[in-house]
Scaffold this motif. Structure first.
Motif: not given
Length: 688
Positions: A42-55
């Motif tokens: 879940h942490q990895i998913e959140l990090e990935m989501q955050n990355e996409e959100l930043r993009e």
């Protein structure tokens, strides 16, 4: 789980496997390890989501910056207004348009930047956007903060919340000053063109192939009586202007021909205006074509007056030719009847009317006699006589002036007897006098079945014709008189010798008659017989002198009567007196009738002296002469005791009575009647 979440989960699991290759322990710690694994995943998913959100955030910010730049530097102004029309947002362009800082626009009503005369339009426009989901547009004048104005086009649309309630209005403001100025210049040019078109002296139209008018200038309205709107309301205005089929077909053919070959065409046409006025126009039409239409540019020049002048000139020329020909024809005739016939023919050619009449004055009784006539029932009025002063012809003679009768039904001078005689009613008349040597000798009269037919121009023409005709009539009469005079002079000597011989024969005959009827031998009786003979011979001598003085022309009967009575009265006693009254008369008798009447009048005068003055010192003789329908009625009266009964019963009569009866019956071919009425009355009737 949506697709995005699913792909993120798979990607997180893959990354987790790459980071740890250890297997999860089994037993009681396996559950804990599984939970830790899920948390790591879940942490990895959140990090990935955050990355996409930043993009995404970076992309959105880039797009925001891009659209913000476009919003700010757009060539049109953008405004966001609240429901009350206050400015909530504005771009730099609108601020520049209005000449203010953008910050100064916020919370300001947009209306203050609208020209006063256009604010009502703006309020109406802004209310409209709240009533529809479609954008609304209007054009108005906007005012800058520090002066100056510009034309703007506002395109507005409402912004609604989820419930559909209008919460804002978005307005796009475009500066259309250049376009407005161009339009204004174009309109000014069009206005100048229309002004020029309106002030030109010709009708100007621009119409398409179906007859719709784009231009219909004021002169055209004046020519036709129709406005542009009225002209366009007609399905076929060409047919309205040209009710005559021939004129309509000519105009239509011209249009079809130009549609086919183009170019310019000039035609002369007759047009009927709205008020019924007929006008002649010269129409010049050119064809103009564009991609979609064919246009007809036409100029209408009114040549009605020119045509009327041309027609008037032709008519005047024709009239002068006819008058000249008639005058030449008049002078070629030496017969009155031929002159009158030629005059009526010329009148008919000049005026083209229903009836023409020539009336001449009878010198004997002053009646007007219809000498010649043309037209309906003319043969029924030839020879018709009108007493002096009767009818329009009589009025013309009496007043020696021309007259136009516009309607015979309303003119009391008009005599209906002529119409009744010919069986045809004339409603208008023109009558002019025939003058010769300053005196009226008759009239020329023309009539028509229509009222108000004749004009002053017709009167002038007829007067000119009458003047020439009267001169020709007088000339013909003089010629006839000259012929009569020549004939009279030729037979004068023979006539004198013949009359002298006849007189001598008459004297001898009288002597024989007196001898046969006297029945006495005494000297007194003989003297009486001789006195009577002398009186009779004196009477014959008197008439012979009168005929000689007139060159054996017809004698006026009233003059003859006076002379014979006065001659007979020379034999009366000096102490006796006879008063004589002879009514004047225009009746004339020829030389033969004059001799016969002289003997009759002499016997009647002698009878008055013998019997009316037998026991009186004076007597009165009255003579009246009438003429009617070709007959002369001669009446001789005295105031004596009258004729004896035996004379009236023809039982006994003397030589004088016998002589009177014989002369009247055999010489005059007439009738004689004797009767008493306050004296002796003798009535004699005979044909002239």
């Amino acid at each position: 789980m949506n697709n995005n979440t699913f792909f993120l989960s798979r990607k997180a699991k893959k990354n987790l496997r790459q980071k740890s290759t250890k297997k999860l322990p089994s037993g009681p710690d396996s559950l804990l390890m599984e939970k830790m694994h899920e948390l790591q995943l879940h942490q990895i998913e959140l990090e990935m989501q955050n990355e996409e959100l930043r993009e995404t955030q970076q992309l959105l910010e880039a797009m925001r910056d891009k659209y913000a730049a476009l919003y700010e530097i757009a060539p049109v102004g953008y405004l966001t207004l609240d429901n009350n029309g206050l400015i909530m947002e504005a771009n730099l362009t609108i601020a520049a348009m209005l000449g203010v800082e953008r910050v100064s626009l916020i919370n300001q009503p947009l209306a203050i930047f609208i020209a006063l005369e256009d604010r009502d339009n703006f309020y109406f426009h802004y209310r409209q956007i709240g009533q529809t989901t479609n954008s609304q547009a209007c054009e108005l004048k906007m005012v800058k903060r520090h002066g100056g104005q510009f034309y703007a086009r506002l395109e507005s649309i409402a912004v609604c919340d989820r419930k559909g309630t209008v919460i804002q209005g978005r307005v796009v403001v475009s500066d259309i000053t250049d376009r407005k100025q161009a339009e204004s210049k174009g309109q000014a040019a069009i206005h100048r063109l229309h002004t020029i078109i309106d002030i030109v002296g010709e009708g100007i139209t621009l119409s398409n192939e179906v007859g719709y008018f784009e231009i219909f200038n004021s002169k055209m309205e004046e020519l036709t009586g129709y406005t542009k709107e009225e002209a366009n309301s007609h399905h076929n205005f060409l047919a309205v202007l040209h009710p005559d089929p021939q004129e309509y077909q000519k105009a239509l053919s011209g249009i079809y021909e130009m549609s086919r070959v183009g170019g310019t065409r000039n035609i002369e046409t007759i047009m009927s205006a709205k008020d019924g006025t007929i006008k002649t126009l010269l129409v010049s039409t050119s064809v103009i074509r564009d991609e979609n239409h064919t246009w007809f540019w036409s100029a209408y020049h009114d040549i009605t007056k020119r045509k009327q002048m041309e027609m008037e000139l032709k008519r005047r020329t024709r009239e002068l030719i006819l008058l000249n020909n008639a005058g030449r024809a008049f002078y070629s005739f030496l017969d009155v009847d031929k002159v009158l016939s030629e005059a009526l023919k010329a009148v008919h050619d000049l005026l083209t009317v229903d009836n023409e009449m020539a009336w001449l004055i009878d010198p004997l009784d002053k009646d007007l006699v219809c000498q010649d006539a043309w037209g309906n029932g003319h043969e029924l009025i030839l020879g018709l006589r009108l007493p002096a002063g009767i009818g329009i012809a009589g009025w013309t003679v009496a007043h020696n002036e021309s007259v136009i009768v516009l309607d015979t039904r309303t003119d009391n001078r008009y005599y209906k007897g002529v119409d009744e005689k010919r069986g045809y009613e004339l409603r208008s008349l023109l009558c002019v006098p025939l003058r010769a040597k300053g005196e009226v000798i008759g009239v020329l009269e023309v009539g028509d079945k229509n009222p108000k037919r004749f004009t002053s121009v017709d009167q002038t023409l007829l007067e000119l014709l009458a003047s020439s005709a009267a001169i020709a009539i007088e000339k013909a009469r003089l010629y006839e008189q000259a012929q009569r005079d020549a004939k009279t002079k030729t037979v004068l000597l023979n006539e004198v010798n013949h009359r002298v011989k006849n007189n001598l024969t008459a004297i001898i005959g009288l002597l024989y008659v007196e001898k046969n009827h006297s029945g006495v031998n005494s000297q007194t009786a003989y003297q009486s017989v001789m006195d009577d003979l002398i009186t009779r011979v004196d009477g014959l001598s008197t008439v012979h002198s009168m005929l000689s003085a007139s060159e054996w022309a017809p004698l006026q009967l009233s003059d003859l009567t006076e002379h014979i009575i006065n001659s007979a009265l020379q034999a009366r006693p000096s102490d006796k007196w006879v008063y004589v009254k002879v009514c004047p008369s225009a009746v004339r008798v020829n030389s033969r009738q004059a001799n016969d009447l002289a003997l009759v009048i002499n016997e009647l005068t002698t009878n008055t002296m013998k019997y009316a003055m037998k026991e009186r010192d004076s007597a009165t003789i009255t003579v009246s002469i009438r003429f009617n329908d070709g007959m002369v009625y001669f009446e001789f009266c005295d105031d004596g005791p009258g004729y004896p009964p035996e004379t009236l019963q023809l039982d006994h009569y003397n030589v004088g009575m016998y002589l009177i009866q014989t002369i009247v019956h055999d010489g005059l071919r007439g009738e004689v009647v004797f009767f008493n009425n306050l004296g002796a009355v003798t009535q004699i009737s005979f044909k002239v």
